[in-house]
Design an enzyme around this catalytic site. Structure first.
Site, PDB file in Angstrom:
ATOM      1  N   GLY A  48       2.100 -27.679  -9.901  1.00  0.00           N
ATOM      2  CA  GLY A  48       1.066 -27.124  -9.791  1.00  0.00           C
ATOM      3  C   GLY A  48       0.933 -26.472  -8.195  1.00  0.00           C
ATOM      4  O   GLY A  48       1.529 -27.092  -7.242  1.00  0.00           O
TER       5      GLY A  48
ATOM      6  N   GLN B 206      -3.467 -23.567  -0.670  1.00  0.00           N
ATOM      7  CA  GLN B 206      -1.922 -24.197  -0.195  1.00  0.00           C
ATOM      8  C   GLN B 206      -1.054 -23.115   0.441  1.00  0.00           C
ATOM      9  O   GLN B 206       0.129 -23.315   1.116  1.00  0.00           O
ATOM     10  CB  GLN B 206      -1.261 -24.934  -1.266  1.00  0.00           C
ATOM     11  CG  GLN B 206      -1.935 -26.278  -1.727  1.00  0.00           C
ATOM     12  CD  GLN B 206      -1.320 -27.095  -2.675  1.00  0.00           C
ATOM     13  OE1 GLN B 206      -1.362 -26.682  -3.923  1.00  0.00           O
ATOM     14  NE2 GLN B 206      -0.230 -28.030  -2.551  1.00  0.00           N
TER      15      GLN B 206
ATOM     16  N   CYS C 269       2.321 -34.380  -3.725  1.00  0.00           N
ATOM     17  CA  CYS C 269       1.590 -32.774  -3.319  1.00  0.00           C
ATOM     18  C   CYS C 269       2.620 -31.970  -2.432  1.00  0.00           C
ATOM     19  O   CYS C 269       3.141 -32.762  -1.509  1.00  0.00           O
ATOM     20  CB  CYS C 269       0.325 -33.139  -2.587  1.00  0.00           C
ATOM     21  SG  CYS C 269      -0.707 -31.490  -2.420  1.00  0.00           S
ATOM     22  N   LEU C 270       2.704 -30.649  -2.841  1.00  0.00           N
ATOM     23  CA  LEU C 270       3.697 -29.946  -2.031  1.00  0.00           C
ATOM     24  C   LEU C 270       2.970 -29.758  -0.593  1.00  0.00           C
ATOM     25  O   LEU C 270       4.080 -29.520   0.225  1.00  0.00           O
ATOM     26  CB  LEU C 270       3.947 -28.525  -2.658  1.00  0.00           C
ATOM     27  CG  LEU C 270       4.319 -28.692  -4.054  1.00  0.00           C
ATOM     28  CD1 LEU C 270       4.707 -27.331  -4.645  1.00  0.00           C
ATOM     29  CD2 LEU C 270       5.770 -29.164  -3.947  1.00  0.00           C
TER      30      LEU C 270
ATOM     31  N   HIS D 122      -6.110 -32.250  -9.951  1.00  0.00           N
ATOM     32  CA  HIS D 122      -5.620 -32.453  -8.589  1.00  0.00           C
ATOM     33  C   HIS D 122      -5.799 -30.975  -7.993  1.00  0.00           C
ATOM     34  O   HIS D 122      -6.119 -30.806  -6.791  1.00  0.00           O
ATOM     35  CB  HIS D 122      -4.106 -32.789  -8.576  1.00  0.00           C
ATOM     36  CG  HIS D 122      -3.411 -32.615  -7.369  1.00  0.00           C
ATOM     37  ND1 HIS D 122      -2.581 -33.757  -6.785  1.00  0.00           N
ATOM     38  CD2 HIS D 122      -3.080 -31.588  -6.588  1.00  0.00           C
ATOM     39  CE1 HIS D 122      -2.156 -33.448  -5.603  1.00  0.00           C
ATOM     40  NE2 HIS D 122      -2.218 -32.332  -5.446  1.00  0.00           N
ATOM     41  N   GLU D 123      -5.465 -29.846  -8.723  1.00  0.00           N
ATOM     42  CA  GLU D 123      -5.361 -28.582  -8.404  1.00  0.00           C
ATOM     43  C   GLU D 123      -6.637 -27.976  -7.977  1.00  0.00           C
ATOM     44  O   GLU D 123      -7.091 -27.422  -6.963  1.00  0.00           O
ATOM     45  CB  GLU D 123      -4.678 -27.691  -9.227  1.00  0.00           C
ATOM     46  CG  GLU D 123      -3.329 -27.941  -9.445  1.00  0.00           C
ATOM     47  CD  GLU D 123      -2.284 -28.036  -8.220  1.00  0.00           C
ATOM     48  OE1 GLU D 123      -2.838 -27.324  -7.259  1.00  0.00           O
ATOM     49  OE2 GLU D 123      -1.501 -28.851  -8.066  1.00  0.00           O
TER      50      GLU D 123
ATOM     51  N   HIS E 294      -8.201 -29.210  -4.769  1.00  0.00           N
ATOM     52  CA  HIS E 294      -7.581 -28.246  -3.672  1.00  0.00           C
ATOM     53  C   HIS E 294      -8.544 -27.176  -3.320  1.00  0.00           C
ATOM     54  O   HIS E 294      -8.607 -26.548  -2.096  1.00  0.00           O
ATOM     55  CB  HIS E 294      -6.249 -27.769  -4.114  1.00  0.00           C
ATOM     56  CG  HIS E 294      -5.165 -28.681  -3.508  1.00  0.00           C
ATOM     57  ND1 HIS E 294      -4.750 -29.164  -2.270  1.00  0.00           N
ATOM     58  CD2 HIS E 294      -4.036 -28.866  -4.255  1.00  0.00           C
ATOM     59  CE1 HIS E 294      -3.602 -29.904  -2.386  1.00  0.00           C
ATOM     60  NE2 HIS E 294      -3.250 -29.723  -3.600  1.00  0.00           N
TER      61      HIS E 294
END
Ligand SMILES: [Zn+2]
Length: 176
Positions: free
Chosen positions: A51, A56, A98-99, A140-141, A144
């Site tokens: 995701g 991000q 997380c990226l 989670h997304e 963000h």
């Protein structure tokens, strides 16, 4: 820096853009979003991740891409202006990463099932009900888009340990 021009650099903690509230995608953003979504997907696959939210990659728009790649086949999902409209009282705990916090993982407890409303890339209204990993990933997304990171859901003690470890690892990699 990515060598492929379609790839977008993914911002890392503590970049302040990860803490900003993204604005809704409007009519005037349609072209930008149609150009951005495939680049976000490419960057997510390359990372690799399941995701990615527009903040991000430094775009403060309410846009998310997700792909759990069931059976190892691409199944991309692009969500414009996603909104969680219902959540189960039943909770589920799952390890998240997380990226934007590479190499860091922690158990996070969230509603086990959620219902989201969003627009697709053509602007059509859509709805999705999710459970399991997809429910975790979507929550989670959407976090963000509100400047919230998975570490905000764990204890301050664990969060500080994890953020210190991340800072140390990034420094060691010369990403200070
Ligand atoms: Zn993330």
């Amino acid at each position: 820096m990515p060598t492929d021009p379609t790839l977008l650099p993914i911002l890392l903690v503590p970049d302040l853009r990860l803490r900003a509230k993204a604005r809704p995608v409007g009519q005037g953003d349609a072209d930008a979003v149609r150009a951005l979504a495939p680049r976000m997907l490419a960057s997510m696959y390359k990372a690799p991740g399941i995701g990615l939210a527009a903040p991000q990659v430094g775009e403060l728009l309410r846009l998310v891409v997700v792909d759990l790649q069931p059976e190892d086949k691409p199944a991309p999902l692009v969500l414009v202006n996603p909104e969680i409209v219902a959540a189960s009282t039943e909770l589920a705990t799952r390890e998240e990463g997380c990226l934007s916090l590479p190499g860091q993982y922690a158990d996070v407890t969230r509603p086990a099932r959620v219902k989201l409303r969003y627009l697709d890339l053509e602007g059509a209204k859509r709805e999705i009900e999710a459970e399991g990993l997809l429910a975790t990933c979507l929550q989670h997304e959407v976090d963000h888009l509100n400047g919230v990171l998975f570490v905000d859901h764990i204890s301050a003690l664990k969060r500080n340990m994890l953020l210190r470890k991340l800072a140390k690892e990034l420094k060691a990699r010369g990403w200070e």
